[in-house]
Design an enzyme around this catalytic site. Structure first.
Site, PDB file in Angstrom:
ATOM      1  N   LYS A  50      -9.735  -2.253   1.365  1.00 46.50           N
ATOM      2  CA  LYS A  50      -9.582  -1.122   2.288  1.00 46.50           C
ATOM      3  C   LYS A  50     -10.311   0.124   1.776  1.00 46.50           C
ATOM      4  CE  LYS A  50      -6.439  -3.563   4.593  1.00 46.50           C
ATOM      5  NZ  LYS A  50      -6.745  -4.321   5.797  1.00 46.50           N
ATOM      6  N   CYS A  97       0.223  -7.971  13.255  1.00 50.15           N
ATOM      7  CA  CYS A  97       0.149  -8.156  14.707  1.00 50.15           C
ATOM      8  C   CYS A  97      -0.633  -9.412  15.076  1.00 50.15           C
ATOM      9  CB  CYS A  97      -0.492  -6.940  15.365  1.00 50.15           C
ATOM     10  SG  CYS A  97       0.553  -5.479  15.389  1.00 50.15           S
ATOM     11  N   ASP A 140     -10.384  -9.704   8.766  1.00 53.07           N
ATOM     12  CA  ASP A 140      -9.813  -8.381   8.503  1.00 53.07           C
ATOM     13  C   ASP A 140     -10.778  -7.221   8.682  1.00 53.07           C
ATOM     14  OD1 ASP A 140      -7.554  -6.793   7.731  1.00 53.07           O
ATOM     15  OD2 ASP A 140      -8.435  -6.533   5.755  1.00 53.07           O
ATOM     16  N   SER A 154      -1.534  -4.037  10.981  1.00 49.33           N
ATOM     17  CA  SER A 154      -1.021  -5.118  10.141  1.00 49.33           C
ATOM     18  C   SER A 154       0.159  -5.815  10.815  1.00 49.33           C
ATOM     19  CB  SER A 154      -0.574  -4.564   8.787  1.00 49.33           C
ATOM     20  OG  SER A 154      -1.661  -3.997   8.100  1.00 49.33           O
ATOM     21  N   TYR A 205      -1.014  -3.545  -7.027  1.00 46.19           N
ATOM     22  CA  TYR A 205      -0.948  -4.240  -5.741  1.00 46.19           C
ATOM     23  C   TYR A 205      -2.320  -4.247  -5.071  1.00 46.19           C
ATOM     24  CZ  TYR A 205      -0.274  -5.081  -0.815  1.00 46.19           C
ATOM     25  OH  TYR A 205      -0.418  -5.577   0.452  1.00 46.19           O
ATOM     26  N   ARG A 258       1.772 -12.059  -0.445  1.00 48.74           N
ATOM     27  CA  ARG A 258       0.390 -12.297  -0.031  1.00 48.74           C
ATOM     28  C   ARG A 258      -0.184 -13.598  -0.581  1.00 48.74           C
ATOM     29  NH1 ARG A 258      -2.122  -8.450   3.563  1.00 48.74           N
ATOM     30  NH2 ARG A 258      -0.525  -6.837   3.752  1.00 48.74           N
ATOM     31  N   ARG A 287       0.847  -1.191   0.000  1.00 46.78           N
ATOM     32  CA  ARG A 287       0.000   0.000   0.000  1.00 46.78           C
ATOM     33  C   ARG A 287       0.887   1.247   0.000  1.00 46.78           C
ATOM     34  NH1 ARG A 287      -1.844   0.858   4.451  1.00 46.78           N
ATOM     35  NH2 ARG A 287      -1.274  -0.991   5.655  1.00 46.78           N
TER      36      ARG A 287
END
Length: 564
Positions: free
Chosen positions: A185, A229, A252, A227, A176, A348, A27
């Site tokens: 998002k 964690c 998410d 992110s 991406y 990913r 991102r």
């Protein structure tokens, strides 16, 4: 496959690998903007003109200029795809519709995994509002430069722009996922957050999970972590305590609203997982690994000579002698001394949620699932106890507002500095953060069953840099304590920073745990931390800090300053 963008992994059914241009791997927060007529509908009144970290505003005039510079002719010679998609079960009153135009077939395939793409969308849409999403990789044909890895992108011209008033997202230059899969998002958090503000619900960067104890009692939790964690790992944990069952609803994003009975209900608006590959293995997340065995797209990971995938964390699960090709096309061998990784740190996996063996039977229930607890957390190596419970809803909102964590590879930042990430929403806000905090406070109304709010830290270390808590499946022990707190058990005691477990109230049988160190609240550390939190909120939110939250900050700061 014909163009070389995807390559089939022969070891797994219908699974493909993709390698991007190395300039297009994460991102791009610095190029992610929100457009509004009034600057302060997007940004807060920062102190002394400090640059906003919570949303980046662009004026309508500059937005128009940026679009005119980029979009005319940008899809020349390319195929344009029209993607009708639903965020959430098609037809659910909690769901929203989007339509994305793109010139990237990678985006088409990933959107089919991550959202519900269907002709039924047109039937449900009717005259209803929908979110308009426009995406281009910014590479009209014929191209006059070398395309790396058959991956078209235009890194110098990247912009990811949101127009909440118009319910619209425009993305240019990057393929991406976080920049191009506009249902994720961009729609599900930045635009949906603004829609939620207007309509009185919540769009949050949260997993949704259920925990069932040995007595058969089931409770649902949502959890917001920055992110890297452990959000996906927690959503899919395999409990180490016998008799407990965990089911995943989503890993998410959570859309939540109170029903007529005052119960907070949540749906997962997504249809798949877009997870970080490195560190994922059969020990850390066996359920995610099960989801990767078919029908997936893997981006920027390494490939084994026998047609399999590889990334950091799979060393014990792959033949040590097998030749490996890195994401950059270099040779690699497990255990060798190369000073480069096999996979990009932000590589990913994109996999359908239905592949996960522990998806909850109600994960697609149009009514959602009832939430009993909200969990915040971050990667905090020192000072912060394993779990803190908020004293009430206001204090819980404050705990969320002061979330901090080490920076991760999901964005373009480098290094290990501790960064503020309030509500784990810092990169995903679509409107003024002060109004967002007030919106959270306004959720508390008479007749509503307000969930308990907690803050966790699985990542505290001792003076030898060893983790004090084993994490992963052992986190069920903390979830069990939360379930008992939701039921009102007297197993918490007050401190200056919130309620913490009474000694021995978390089951630590079989673990070698230093309880006192794990739950210690070092006065000097917390005095510095709360003063730094005030500095950050004063600088970044300024006059937009809700008065109730300012009072909460004053109250907690006074108690911390009084610590001995």
């Amino acid at each position: 496959m014909e163009r070389g963008t995807l390559h089939k992994l022969t070891k797994y059914p219908n699974t493909y690998i993709c390698r991007t241009d190395p300039r297009d791997v994460a991102r791009v927060e610095s190029r992610t903007v929100v457009c509004s007529v009034d600057r302060y509908a997007t940004e807060c009144h920062t102190k002394d003109g400090a640059a906003s970290q919570l949303a980046h505003w662009i004026s309508p005039e500059n937005m128009d200029a940026a679009m005119q510079e980029r979009f005319p002719g940008c899809m020349a010679g390319r195929m344009m795809y029209v993607i009708p998609f639903s965020m959430g079960p098609i037809g659910s009153p909690l769901s929203k519709i989007g339509v994305e135009l793109t010139d990237s077939n990678y985006v088409v395939l990933c959107m089919r995994l991550m959202t519900r793409v269907s002709h039924d969308i047109w039937r449900v849409l009717g005259n209803n509002e929908f979110v308009r999403c426009l995406h281009s990789v910014g590479c009209p044909r014929p191209v006059n430069y070398r395309v790396v890895n058959h991956w078209s992108c235009n890194p110098e011209k990247v912009i990811i722009a949101h127009m909440p008033d118009d319910r619209m997202v425009v993305s240019y230059g990057s393929g991406y996922g976080g920049n191009s899969l506009l249902g994720k998002k961009c729609f599900a958090l930045r635009i949906a957050g603004r829609i939620a503000y207007d309509e009185g619900w919540m769009a949050e960067h949260m997993l949704i999970m259920s925990v069932t104890n040995p007595k058969g009692v089931e409770k649902f939790f949502v959890a917001a972590f920055p992110s890297a964690c452990g959000k996906t790992n927690l959503a899919m944990i395999q409990p180490t305590l016998p008799g407990y069952t965990v089911r995943c609803v989503g890993d998410d994003i959570a859309w939540m609203r109170f029903n007529k009975d005052g119960q907070l209900m949540a749906i997962n608006p997504e249809n798949g997982f877009f997870g970080v590959a490195p560190g994922t293995n059969h020990q850390t997340n066996p359920n995610a690994m099960a989801a990767l065995q078919r029908d997936c797209i893997l981006t920027n990971v390494a490939e084994t000579a026998d047609g399999g995938y590889f990334w950091e964390g799979l060393e014990d699960e792959v033949d040590k002698d097998i030749p490996i090709t890195t994401w950059l096309g270099k040779p690699y061998k497990i255990g060798s001394k190369e000073n480069y990784p096999s996979s990009h740190p932000n590589s990913r996996f994109t996999a359908p949620a239905k592949n996960c063996p522990i998806m909850h039977p109600k994960w697609e229930d149009p009514a959602g699932v009832p939430i009993s607890g909200i969990i915040f957390g971050g990667r905090r190596p020192e000072g912060v106890p394993l779990v803190i419970e908020a004293e009430d809803w206001k204090h819980g909102v404050f705990l969320g507002a002061q979330v901090k964590s080490e920076a991760t590879a999901a964005a373009e930042f480098k290094g290990k500095q501790i960064m503020h990430d309030p509500m784990a929403m810092r990169p995903f806000l679509g409107y003024n953060f002060g109004k967002y905090l007030q919106h959270w406070l306004d959720m508390e109304k008479p007749g509503r069953k307000m969930p308990k709010i907690f803050h966790v830290n699985w990542f505290r270390k001792d003076q030898n840099e060893k983790f004090l808590w084993p994490g992963f499946g052992e986190n069920i022990r903390v979830l069990d304590w939360m379930m008992r707190r939701v039921d009102g058990e007297d197993i918490a005691e007050p401190t200056a920073v919130g309620l913490v477990p009474k000694e021995g109230s978390i089951n630590t049988d079989g673990l070698n745990i230093n309880w006192k160190e794990l739950f210690s609240i070092p006065p000097d550390y917390w005095k510095s931390d709360i003063h730094e939190t005030r500095r950050y909120l004063e600088e970044q939110v300024g006059d937009d800090i809700p008065p109730v939250l300012r009072s909460e900050l004053d109250r907690v700061e006074a108690r911390v300053d009084a610590m001995k």
